[in-house]
Motif scaffolding. Structure first.
Motif, short mmCIF file in Angstrom:
data_model
loop_
_atom_site.label_atom_id
_atom_site.label_comp_id
_atom_site.label_asym_id
_atom_site.label_seq_id
_atom_site.Cartn_x
_atom_site.Cartn_y
_atom_site.Cartn_z
N VAL A 7 0.85 -1.18 0.00
CA VAL A 7 0.00 0.00 0.00
C VAL A 7 0.89 1.24 0.00
CG1 VAL A 7 -1.86 1.26 1.15
CG2 VAL A 7 -1.78 -1.25 1.27
N VAL A 25 1.17 -7.78 4.32
CA VAL A 25 0.75 -6.42 4.04
C VAL A 25 1.87 -5.46 4.43
CG1 VAL A 25 -0.97 -4.63 4.44
CG2 VAL A 25 -1.66 -7.04 4.46
N ALA A 27 2.87 -1.49 4.35
CA ALA A 27 2.47 -0.09 4.14
C ALA A 27 3.73 0.72 3.87
CB ALA A 27 1.75 0.45 5.37
N TYR A 32 0.65 4.19 5.05
CA TYR A 32 0.28 3.94 6.45
C TYR A 32 -1.08 4.58 6.77
CZ TYR A 32 0.52 4.37 11.57
OH TYR A 32 0.25 4.34 12.92
N HIS A 34 -3.55 5.28 4.64
CA HIS A 34 -4.59 4.50 3.97
C HIS A 34 -4.98 3.29 4.83
CE1 HIS A 34 -4.62 6.79 0.35
NE2 HIS A 34 -3.45 6.39 -0.10
N CYS A 35 -3.98 2.62 5.37
CA CYS A 35 -4.26 1.42 6.16
C CYS A 35 -4.97 1.76 7.48
CB CYS A 35 -2.95 0.68 6.44
SG CYS A 35 -2.21 -0.08 4.97
N LEU A 40 -6.82 -1.57 8.33
CA LEU A 40 -6.12 -2.72 7.76
C LEU A 40 -4.94 -3.14 8.63
CD1 LEU A 40 -6.00 -1.62 4.00
CD2 LEU A 40 -7.43 -3.40 5.00
N MET A 42 -1.29 -4.24 9.30
CA MET A 42 -0.01 -3.95 8.66
C MET A 42 1.05 -4.85 9.27
SD MET A 42 -0.17 0.22 8.50
CE MET A 42 -1.24 0.41 9.95
#
Length: 204
Positions: A7, A25, A27, A32, A34-35, A40, A42
Motif C-alpha cells: 500500500v 501487508v 504499508a 500507512y 490508507h491502512c 487494515l 499492517m
C-alpha cells in the motif's frame, strides 16, 4: 504462499483489501494512513517517510534512507520476494507523481520477468504486465483494455474474445496499435510469444 499486498501513498484505488493470514501487508510511507483509515492490518511499515512527515509508532517499522536506489515500493517488492511471495497487489501506486506511477509499472515488469504475478489497482483502472506468456479474463470483465509494448518489439501477440482481435501480431514501442480495445462480455485472452506487454484496463 499468499499474496503480498503493498500500500503506497498515492490514490488507494478501487476495491477492498481483505488480507488472509497467509498474506503479507506492507504499508509504504503515506500508505500507512490508507491502512489506518481502513482498519487494515499492517505486517510491516516501511519508508523514508517524506510523504507521511513522521515515523509511525508501529512495532515493525523499517526506516529507509531517503538517498537510495529503490523507491519505498521497490523495497517492499524486494522484501516480498525475499519472503517467497510470487503474487503481488499494489494499492496507492497511482494518482500522485507520474514518475512514481512509471516506476511502479517498471516494478510490474520486473515481477513479470521473474515469472511472478503483479497487479496495480488505481481509480477505475488496473495495470498488469505479462512477459513471454498470456493472461485470461472471464466474461464479467468490463471496460477498455489497452496493450502496449514495453520493449523494442513484442512478437506473436494475440488478443482473443475482445471487440478487436489480433493474431500473431508484432507490436513496437513506437506505434500504439493495441490502444482502446474493449471487453464484450466474453471470455478473453491476451498473450505474447516473445516480449513484454503492459495491459491497462479502464472503466467505460
Amino acid at each position: 504462499m499468499g499474496i503480498c499486498y503493498i500500500v503506497g501513498a498515492g490514490e488507494f484505488g478501487d476495491g477492498v483489501l481483505r488480507p488472509s493470514e497467509d498474506d503479507l501487508v506492507i504499508a509504504c510511507d503515506g500508505g500507512y494512513v490508507h491502512c489506518v483509515e481502513r482498519g487494515l492490518r499492517m505486517d510491516i511499515v516501511a519508508g523514508d517517510f517524506d510523504s507521511l512527515g513522521y515515523v509511525p509508532k508501529h512495532p515493525r517499522t523499517v526506516r529507509l534512507r531517503p538517498e537510495k536506489d529503490d523507491t519505498d515500493t521497490g523495497w517492499a517488492v524486494k522484501e516480498g520476494l525475499k519472503r517467497g511471495y510470487r503474487e503481488f497487489v499494489i494499492y496507492g501506486g497511482t494518482g500522485g507523481r507520474i514518475s512514481h506511477t512509471l516506476a511502479n509499472i517498471a516494478l510490474l515488469s520486473d515481477l513479470a520477468a521473474r515469472g511472478c504475478s503483479g497487479l496495480m489497482i488505481g481509480q477505475k483502472t488496473w495495470y498488469r504486465v505479462i512477459c513471454n506468456g498470456g493472461i485470461s479474463f472471464d466474461s464479467t470483465e468490463r471496460g477498455y483494455l489497452s496493450v502496449f509494448c514495453l520493449g523494442d518489439e513484442a512478437k506473436g501477440v494475440f488478443e482473443e474474445g475482445l471487440k478487436y482481435g489480433l493474431r500473431d501480431a508484432l507490436l513496437t514501442k513506437e506505434y500504439p496499435l493495441g490502444v482502446s480495445n474493449e471487453f464484450i462480455g466474453k471470455q478473453s485472452r491476451v498473450s505474447v510469444r516473445e516480449g513484454t506487454l503492459l495491459l491497462i484496463r479502464e472503466e467505460v
